[in-house]
Design a protein around this motif. Sequence first.
Motif, short mmCIF file in Angstrom:
data_model
loop_
_atom_site.label_atom_id
_atom_site.label_comp_id
_atom_site.label_asym_id
_atom_site.label_seq_id
_atom_site.Cartn_x
_atom_site.Cartn_y
_atom_site.Cartn_z
N LEU A 6 10.27 4.45 -2.25
CA LEU A 6 11.02 5.63 -2.67
C LEU A 6 12.40 5.24 -3.19
O LEU A 6 12.86 5.76 -4.20
N ARG A 7 13.02 4.30 -2.50
CA ARG A 7 14.36 3.89 -2.90
C ARG A 7 14.34 3.32 -4.32
O ARG A 7 15.26 3.50 -5.09
N PHE A 8 13.28 2.66 -4.64
CA PHE A 8 13.13 2.10 -5.98
C PHE A 8 13.29 3.20 -7.03
O PHE A 8 13.78 2.97 -8.13
N HIS A 9 12.86 4.40 -6.65
CA HIS A 9 12.97 5.52 -7.58
C HIS A 9 14.22 6.36 -7.28
O HIS A 9 14.33 7.51 -7.71
N GLY A 10 15.11 5.79 -6.49
CA GLY A 10 16.36 6.48 -6.21
C GLY A 10 16.26 7.58 -5.17
O GLY A 10 17.11 8.45 -5.09
N ILE A 11 15.18 7.54 -4.39
CA ILE A 11 15.03 8.58 -3.38
C ILE A 11 15.20 7.98 -1.98
O ILE A 11 14.62 6.95 -1.67
N ASP A 12 16.00 8.64 -1.18
CA ASP A 12 16.17 8.17 0.19
C ASP A 12 15.32 8.99 1.15
O ASP A 12 15.33 10.21 1.09
N LEU A 13 14.61 8.29 2.00
CA LEU A 13 13.84 9.00 3.02
C LEU A 13 14.79 9.26 4.17
O LEU A 13 15.28 8.33 4.82
N ARG A 14 15.08 10.51 4.43
CA ARG A 14 16.06 10.82 5.48
C ARG A 14 15.43 10.72 6.87
O ARG A 14 14.25 11.05 7.05
N GLU A 15 16.24 10.31 7.81
CA GLU A 15 15.74 10.15 9.19
C GLU A 15 15.09 11.42 9.71
O GLU A 15 14.07 11.39 10.37
N GLY A 27 0.83 -1.21 0.00
CA GLY A 27 0.00 0.00 0.00
C GLY A 27 0.86 1.25 0.00
O GLY A 27 0.61 2.20 -0.75
N MET A 28 1.86 1.23 0.83
CA MET A 28 2.72 2.39 0.93
C MET A 28 3.60 2.56 -0.31
O MET A 28 3.92 3.67 -0.70
N GLN A 29 3.97 1.44 -0.90
CA GLN A 29 4.72 1.55 -2.16
C GLN A 29 3.89 2.24 -3.22
O GLN A 29 4.40 3.04 -4.01
N MET A 30 2.60 1.97 -3.19
CA MET A 30 1.72 2.64 -4.15
C MET A 30 1.72 4.15 -3.92
O MET A 30 1.72 4.95 -4.87
N ILE A 31 1.68 4.51 -2.64
CA ILE A 31 1.75 5.94 -2.31
C ILE A 31 3.07 6.52 -2.83
O ILE A 31 3.09 7.59 -3.45
N ALA A 32 4.16 5.81 -2.57
CA ALA A 32 5.48 6.29 -2.98
C ALA A 32 5.52 6.46 -4.50
O ALA A 32 5.92 7.52 -5.01
#
Lengths: 342, 342
Positions: free
Chosen positions: B207-216, B168-173
């Motif tokens: 997000l990482r799949f698209h090359g984006i890192d979610l920062r802490e 579900g969250m991957q869909m959001i991402a």
Amino acid sequence: MTTSIRDIAEKVGKSITTVSRALHDYDDVSPETKELVRKAAQEMGYVANRQAQLLRQKSTDTIGFILPTFGPRFSDPFFSEFLAGIGNKAADHGYDLLVSTCPPGEKEIRTYQYEVQSNRVDGFIIVRTRVDDARIQYLNSIGFPFVAFGRVPGMDDMPYVDENSDVGMQMIADYLVELGHTHIGCIAPSMEYTFATHRMQGLREGLRFHGIDLREQDVLTGDLTEKGGYERAMELIQRPYRPTAIVALNDLMAIGAISAAQDAGLVVGKDISVTGFDNIPLSTYTHPPLTTVHQPIFQIGNMVCEMLIKIVKGMPLEEKQVLLKPSLIKRQSTGAPFLVEK
Amino acid sequence: MTTSIRDIAEKVGKSITTVSRALHDYDDVSPETKELVRKAAQEMGYVANRQAQLLRQKSTDTIGFILPTFGPRFSDPFFSEFLAGIGNKAADHGYDLLVSTCPPGEKEIRTYQYEVQSNRVDGFIIVRTRVDDARIQYLNSIGFPFVAFGRVPGMDDMPYVDENSDVGMQMIADYLVELGHTHIGCIAPSMEYTFATHRMQGLREGLRFHGIDLREQDVLTGDLTEKGGYERAMELIQRPYRPTAIVALNDLMAIGAISAAQDAGLVVGKDISVTGFDNIPLSTYTHPPLTTVHQPIFQIGNMVCEMLIKIVKGMPLEEKQVLLKPSLIKRQSTGAPFLVEK
DNA sequence: TTGAAAGCGCTAACAT
DNA sequence: ATGTTAGCGCTTTCAA
């Protein structure tokens, strides 16, 4: 498996009678025996079998609450808060809460009958009382204990807690008139709910006091949900001469009304005012925040439950009917009227 | 008072055994007797005494549900809908629902223990599973039946229903990235909830799949309420480089986030995007309507309850673990990013 | 201060 | 096809 009173009796070398009495702190048991029994019970992890205990005592130490569910998306924050209020107080007194679900209507009474006759509960808590309330008529006719959240016309002697929503609505009326509104629309649920009749009457009287008549055509009936509020509000808004303020009879409907106004391109609190009733936590977080009347739902749950427990225990009630004073919560969903093509 | 099996026996001139058997439709009772007994029972308004019946049978035909209440304003629409789902199914099978309230923590296990040991319920329904879930450890250790809404890491064999919220969250991402967002903030509850870990992980991986890192530093923790969402979202918004989208881990938090954005003068869906999770009915009526992931709460309540009843009855389960497929609900709280001072 | 015994309303094993 | 009897776990007379 589970340890019974008999196991303890064996262990301490006493009769089950003595154990039972020790556990209940009767004064005809020697302190030493009591100590002994208690320790053994503790060690063995003894907990009384409720079924047996209650069968014997002919009581259930259980409160019944039948949720009037409407359809599969029964998502009203009112109920979770109220339930927490009841559950909380019930636990304090060692009572259990038996919850059933049943949509209002035909079958409802049978659900109540069934629980009464099968000895499942000592009393009921009733919510959203209705003008002609079969549940209350039934319980009353057989003399079964209950306490209601809400009044019922002609049953002034029954135990209830309610908010004086007549007055609450008058406060809304006063406030809207003070802001300058004269053309007010109202979205309401079916008048079978007593709370709806009180709120309508409060609104009517409040407006009349200022010389304003609420016209029949400006009062629309819908479901007590966001959806109901949305649909009815949209009807009012799309009229050539739309009201400058919409009074919803609860917060959920008001939220729908806000949404409708915004979909119609209006700025709520400026182009049109909207009010609610209940002050659910959510009403702070609508856009704009909702002007409403506060109702302490959790505390009402507490009170109702406390009263019921007293009744089933045969204890005296200080007040059999409680009518709470409402308070107006002014937020930004209301403002001076923006007068359109008049 | 209430008619017992003995009264019927007397009336029809048979033994109580025969009456009992007739009522239960045993085949060693003559049809005539059955008829006779049934009619008498009907006439006399007989309903079996539950306590006695259950004491004898050593079962309770009751399902336990302990509401994890947080504070006095426990106003989460999630729970009323879930409760309706359980109650509904329980009633279908002649089961009662025993509801208690207890805040998560120390005392919680004692509440469970107490209900188990006093023989009050046949099994439990557990909600909002936690990573290190003492409730489940306890029930598991004593082999007491339960079904959970939500998974628990390392307990892959326990019976549960859950939505695949990772996906579900991957869909959001995916959706946010597709809209053009690269700087995304997240407001989450404590990671003790398994659903939170799954949703976070889904978001991270998506997000990482698209090359984006979610920062802490872009992930803030708050209460699972409108208030929690408001406060944490406000923090994110007030940063010099604020995210262009805020992902809330449930709808209630998202509603708070929308409110915060609006208080900060931002237009949600344009200046900033906000997403939720659950698709509670309310999410259609926020302003703007909330982009979220649907979760069929009522049906999950149904399923969980059905599974539990099968377990306590010793019936086989088709599926012991159910993982539902999520679906993305696109609404207007999301849009292409409006890039500020970069 | 303690115990024996009855019984709450029901079901089920065992007769008949 | 029906009845007798025991007993679920507990409380509560009544007697000792």
